[in-house]
Design a protein around this motif. Structure first.
Motif, PDB file in Angstrom:
ATOM      1  N   ASN A  10      12.917  10.199   4.632  1.00 57.46           N
ATOM      2  CA  ASN A  10      13.291  10.543   3.791  1.00 57.46           C
ATOM      3  C   ASN A  10      12.413  10.407   2.407  1.00 57.46           C
ATOM      4  O   ASN A  10      13.110  10.830   1.418  1.00 57.46           O
ATOM      5  CB  ASN A  10      14.240   9.265   3.091  1.00 57.46           C
ATOM      6  N   ASN A  11      11.189  10.886   2.293  1.00 58.20           N
ATOM      7  CA  ASN A  11      10.040  10.857   1.818  1.00 58.20           C
ATOM      8  C   ASN A  11       9.793   9.297   0.984  1.00 58.20           C
ATOM      9  O   ASN A  11       8.676   9.538   0.236  1.00 58.20           O
ATOM     10  CB  ASN A  11       9.886  12.529   0.944  1.00 58.20           C
ATOM     11  N   GLU A  12      10.199   8.219   1.666  1.00 63.72           N
ATOM     12  CA  GLU A  12       9.879   7.474   0.725  1.00 63.72           C
ATOM     13  C   GLU A  12       8.366   6.151   1.338  1.00 63.72           C
ATOM     14  O   GLU A  12       8.615   6.438   2.840  1.00 63.72           O
ATOM     15  CB  GLU A  12      11.120   6.188   0.851  1.00 63.72           C
ATOM     16  N   ILE A  13       7.777   5.907   1.492  1.00 68.32           N
ATOM     17  CA  ILE A  13       7.105   5.136   1.500  1.00 68.32           C
ATOM     18  C   ILE A  13       7.320   3.808   2.495  1.00 68.32           C
ATOM     19  O   ILE A  13       8.739   3.420   2.160  1.00 68.32           O
ATOM     20  CB  ILE A  13       6.511   3.955   0.778  1.00 68.32           C
ATOM     21  N   ASP A  14       7.145   3.650   3.732  1.00 64.89           N
ATOM     22  CA  ASP A  14       7.854   2.955   4.698  1.00 64.89           C
ATOM     23  C   ASP A  14       7.279   1.308   4.180  1.00 64.89           C
ATOM     24  O   ASP A  14       6.044   1.010   4.204  1.00 64.89           O
ATOM     25  CB  ASP A  14       7.230   2.981   6.049  1.00 64.89           C
ATOM     26  N   GLN A  15       7.903   0.664   3.840  1.00 60.46           N
ATOM     27  CA  GLN A  15       7.781  -0.740   3.694  1.00 60.46           C
ATOM     28  C   GLN A  15       6.902  -1.756   4.807  1.00 60.46           C
ATOM     29  O   GLN A  15       6.242  -2.789   4.602  1.00 60.46           O
ATOM     30  CB  GLN A  15       9.184  -1.586   3.196  1.00 60.46           C
ATOM     31  N   GLY A  66       3.291  -0.118   1.405  1.00 57.06           N
ATOM     32  CA  GLY A  66       4.176  -1.374   0.916  1.00 57.06           C
ATOM     33  C   GLY A  66       3.903  -2.361   1.394  1.00 57.06           C
ATOM     34  O   GLY A  66       3.138  -3.078   1.389  1.00 57.06           O
ATOM     35  N   GLY A  67       5.003  -3.030   2.504  1.00 54.60           N
ATOM     36  CA  GLY A  67       4.235  -4.183   3.471  1.00 54.60           C
ATOM     37  C   GLY A  67       3.517  -4.272   4.244  1.00 54.60           C
ATOM     38  O   GLY A  67       3.448  -2.819   5.321  1.00 54.60           O
ATOM     39  N   VAL A  83      -6.929  -0.545   1.016  1.00 54.53           N
ATOM     40  CA  VAL A  83      -5.228  -0.701   1.044  1.00 54.53           C
ATOM     41  C   VAL A  83      -5.064  -0.625  -0.185  1.00 54.53           C
ATOM     42  O   VAL A  83      -5.681  -1.908  -1.026  1.00 54.53           O
ATOM     43  CB  VAL A  83      -5.322  -1.320   2.241  1.00 54.53           C
ATOM     44  N   ILE A  84      -4.623  -0.009  -0.754  1.00 59.97           N
ATOM     45  CA  ILE A  84      -3.516  -0.574  -2.156  1.00 59.97           C
ATOM     46  C   ILE A  84      -2.026  -0.656  -1.912  1.00 59.97           C
ATOM     47  O   ILE A  84      -0.986  -0.121  -1.216  1.00 59.97           O
ATOM     48  CB  ILE A  84      -3.734   0.954  -3.279  1.00 59.97           C
TER      49      ILE A  84
END
Length: 121
Positions: A10-15, A66-67, A83-84
């Protein structure tokens, strides 16, 4: 500069970056995205996959995550990837915010892993 971002469909960053569907790889000059590519994600936990060496070979020097666990952060760092951490939301918006200087490292790694090495949020 090349930036990797772990993405869900869904074009969201994976946590949990090690379980992402794929990576978007952005080539950046100054504060402008020059190109965007899709890189398939190896299956399995990120700290146990070869993704850090793949990033190094591709010239990727930053990953917005994300995580992410300590092991993965250390392996990426050893391969020259900054890594951010603790990023969230739509990847396109996130990249614009990062390039504008609004995204900083959240400073917290995922600490809780089960025996199957999955992050518990």
């Amino acid at each position: 500069m090349k930036i990797a971002v772990p993405v869900k469909s869904n074009n969201e960053i994976d946590q949990h970056f090690g379980h992402c569907e794929f990576y978007k790889i952005y080539t950046v000059e100054g504060k402008e995205v020059k190109s965007e590519e899709r890189m398939e994600s190896p299956q399995g936990c990120g700290c146990k996959s070869n993704i850090a060496s793949v990033f190094k070979n591709e010239g990727i020097t930053v990953m917005l995550a994300g995580g992410i666990g300590d092991g993965a952060v250390n392996i990426l760092k050893e391969n020259g990837v900054k890594v951010i951490r603790n990023c969230a939301g739509d990847v396109s918006v996130l990249m614009k915010q990062y390039l504008a200087g609004f995204i900083m490292d959240g400073g917290v790694n995922c600490q809780s892993h089960t025996d199957s090495h999955e992050c518990n949020h």
